[in-house]
Design an enzyme around this catalytic site. Structure first.
Site, mmCIF file in Angstrom:
data_model
loop_
_atom_site.group_PDB
_atom_site.id
_atom_site.type_symbol
_atom_site.label_atom_id
_atom_site.label_comp_id
_atom_site.label_asym_id
_atom_site.label_seq_id
_atom_site.Cartn_x
_atom_site.Cartn_y
_atom_site.Cartn_z
ATOM 1 N N ASP A 209 -45.276 6.039 7.555
ATOM 2 C CA ASP A 209 -45.391 6.626 8.881
ATOM 3 C C ASP A 209 -45.389 8.140 8.739
ATOM 4 O OD1 ASP A 209 -44.927 5.780 11.962
ATOM 5 O OD2 ASP A 209 -43.911 7.662 11.563
ATOM 6 N N ASP A 226 -55.941 13.321 15.742
ATOM 7 C CA ASP A 226 -56.897 12.342 15.216
ATOM 8 C C ASP A 226 -57.509 12.818 13.905
ATOM 9 O OD1 ASP A 226 -56.433 10.699 17.345
ATOM 10 O OD2 ASP A 226 -58.280 11.185 18.413
ATOM 11 N N GLU A 252 -49.774 6.252 14.002
ATOM 12 C CA GLU A 252 -49.706 7.002 12.741
ATOM 13 C C GLU A 252 -49.053 6.184 11.637
ATOM 14 O OE1 GLU A 252 -46.026 8.238 15.156
ATOM 15 O OE2 GLU A 252 -48.073 7.563 15.513
#
Length: 350
Positions: A209, A226, A252
């Site tokens: 993550d 993004d 993410e």
């Protein structure tokens, strides 16, 4: 790709067919006379067209069997009627009887039913003419016309398969990162677990993550966020081994399947990825570079894990949560090792 034709009939029967069918530049033709061999061949490598000699033993059984195979229903089956007694009866009973015989053949599984009178060697030699030649018999012209129908059906089936493959690839791909998506993971993980257990090989996975990713979106906007995920995905993909498969799990968060990989090896891979991400900033554009870190949790397949991998994923996720609770920018695995770390998001602008 050549159109494949399977002839369930004798070599002598094959010799009575128009030359166009034996054109090796257009077709791949195989002749089989045994029912079990024909069934096995169709199941392993399905032909596009099946031509059946009615007088051969088990010919109708093959047509009936094929009709029952839902996944093989696209194979075009042409039954050529060459049984001597029926050819005699055809001239006796007229067109109504002929239509009834056709109806029976179609109900039993044939897509086309054609009367096929065997020619002697001299007549056969005379019939070796071009497709459009008027010297072709009516039954030969009908056979070639039905062959064209079969070719159209085979082409439509191939087009459908290509479309389905494309749609499947789209459905299993994450449009932003071009990695496989969560649905692909849910499909692939059970397969990898079964393969590992069948072969007696280890299987591990990593869940990672991006630390403080919300700060990136809040500071620079979602378009920058993004772009950061795209760059991160590329860096991960280019630094994985051939047996490692990355997935975007959501937001993410990413999952990496590690085939034939032990717990210790998975931990080493995770630490290397942690270092590769944190060492170098991600260049968003000519004016902006961003430093981020990642937290990672590893887990390896155990005997008691379920076949779908839910418990395996949960264990890796719990290790990821421990890594975050311990300060982020580190790896937590089955042994609760963790990397030397710094725990804060570093954002640098240039």
């Amino acid at each position: 790709m050549k159109i494949s034709i399977l002839v369930f009939g004798s070599d002598n029967f094959l010799a009575t067919l128009p030359d166009q069918i034996r054109d090796t530049t257009a077709f791949s033709v195989e002749v089989i006379t045994n029912l079990s061999q024909a069934v096995s061949r169709i199941q392993i490598t399905p032909p596009d067209i099946l031509i059946v000699q009615a007088s051969l033993d088990d010919s109708m059984e093959l047509c009936c069997w094929l009709k029952e195979q839902t996944k093989l229903s696209w194979i075009y089956c042409i039954l050529l009627e060459d049984r001597p007694q029926l050819l005699v009866d055809k001239s006796k009973y007229g067109w109504e009887w002929e239509l009834e015989m056709t109806s029976i053949a179609l109900r039993q599984g044939a897509d086309a039913y054609i009367w096929h009178e065997t020619l002697d060697a001299t007549s056969l030699q005379q019939e070796k003419t071009d497709f459009n030649s008027a010297e072709l018999t009516a039954s030969q012209r009908l056979l070639l016309a039905q062959l064209t129908v079969g070719l159209r059906k085979a082409q439509k089936y191939r087009d459908l398969i290509r479309t389905n493959d494309l749609l499947s690839a789209i459905a299993l791909a994450d449009s932003l990162t071009e990695l496989s998506n969560r649905r692909a993971l849910e499909w692939d993980l059970p397969r990898q677990i079964q393969k590992a257990r069948t072969n007696g090989t280890p299987l591990s996975l990593i869940i990672l993550d991006v630390d403080y990713f919300k700060k990136v979106n809040d500071s620079y906007g979602h378009l920058v966020g993004d772009r950061l995920l795209q760059l991160l995905s590329n860096r991960l993909r280019h630094n994985l081994r051939y047996q490692d498969t990355p997935f975007r799990y959501g937001g993410e968060e990413f999952v990496i399947l590690l085939g034939n990989t032990t717990c210790d090896e998975a931990f080493v891979v995770a630490r290397r990825l942690n270092r590769l991400v944190g060492e170098q900033a991600f260049t968003i554009n000519s004016q902006l570079s961003i430093n981020v870190t990642i937290s990672l949790g590893t887990a390896c397949l155990r005997t008691e894990d379920d076949a779908n991998g839910i418990s395996l994923l949960h264990r890796a996720d719990q290790n990821l949560l421990q890594a975050k609770a311990a300060g982020r920018n580190r790896v937590m695995g089955c042994e609760n090792y963790f990397s030397q770390s710094t725990s804060h998001l570093r954002v640098a602008s240039s």
